[in-house]
Design a protein around this motif. Structure first.
Motif, mmCIF file in Angstrom:
data_model
loop_
_atom_site.group_PDB
_atom_site.id
_atom_site.type_symbol
_atom_site.label_atom_id
_atom_site.label_comp_id
_atom_site.label_asym_id
_atom_site.label_seq_id
_atom_site.Cartn_x
_atom_site.Cartn_y
_atom_site.Cartn_z
ATOM 1 N N GLN A 61 0.819 -1.306 0.071
ATOM 2 C CA GLN A 61 0.099 0.030 0.099
ATOM 3 C C GLN A 61 0.911 1.290 0.191
ATOM 4 N N LEU A 62 0.569 2.402 -0.778
ATOM 5 C CA LEU A 62 1.281 3.663 -0.659
ATOM 6 C C LEU A 62 1.493 4.180 0.803
ATOM 7 N N THR A 93 -2.609 10.604 -1.014
ATOM 8 C CA THR A 93 -4.107 10.847 -1.654
ATOM 9 C C THR A 93 -3.744 11.304 -2.892
ATOM 10 N N HIS A 141 -2.748 8.649 -5.449
ATOM 11 C CA HIS A 141 -3.684 7.695 -5.636
ATOM 12 C C HIS A 141 -4.818 8.449 -6.526
ATOM 13 N N GLU A 142 -4.902 9.626 -6.573
ATOM 14 C CA GLU A 142 -5.774 10.512 -7.395
ATOM 15 C C GLU A 142 -4.991 10.402 -8.775
ATOM 16 N N ARG A 174 -2.809 8.280 -10.095
ATOM 17 C CA ARG A 174 -2.959 6.800 -10.539
ATOM 18 C C ARG A 174 -4.436 6.596 -11.189
ATOM 19 N N GLN A 175 -5.493 7.105 -10.573
ATOM 20 C CA GLN A 175 -6.998 7.034 -10.985
ATOM 21 C C GLN A 175 -7.049 7.815 -12.273
#
Length: 123
Positions: free
Chosen positions: A39-40, A70, A73-74, A76-77
């Protein structure tokens, strides 16, 4: 496994969970060729910062470690939602090397390495 054991599917079985494993021929399941990524939020700070830079983020721009996680994650999305062909057009324009089977994340990392700001030839 004893020497007399027989594996009817002729699949080599590897002990333990470490490293890579041979693909399973079991009922419709797929087995990843490598261990899943951590996990990051579990990454050490230096690795998290390096990953952020690979995705074109400046780690110093974020108030806390969680804000950086965060943002990654954003990012990568967002990359997952991009059109692969458009990304390859940018790679071609930036004259960056990339294999034909590169993932969108690999392509995005190469795009982040483009330093040219000459926009001629880019649609």
């Amino acid at each position: 496994m004893s020497a007399g054991s027989h594996n009817p599917a002729d699949v080599k079985l590897l002990p333990g969970n470490g490293g890579t494993s041979a693909p399973a021929r079991a009922a419709g399941g797929t087995v990843p060729s490598m261990q899943p990524s951590r996990q990051l939020s579990e990454l050490p700070t230096d690795e998290l910062n390096a990953l952020a830079e690979e995705y074109g983020l400046d780690p110093g721009d974020f108030k806390s470690r969680q804000h950086l996680v965060t943002a990654l994650h954003e990012r990568r999305q967002m990359i997952a939602a991009l059109d692969r062909e458009a990304m390859l057009d940018v790679i071609k324009w930036g004259r960056r090397p990339v294999t034909f089977n590169a993932t969108k994340e690999q392509i995005a990392q190469e795009i982040a390495r483009i330093r040219s700001m000459k926009f001629a030839g880019l649609s």
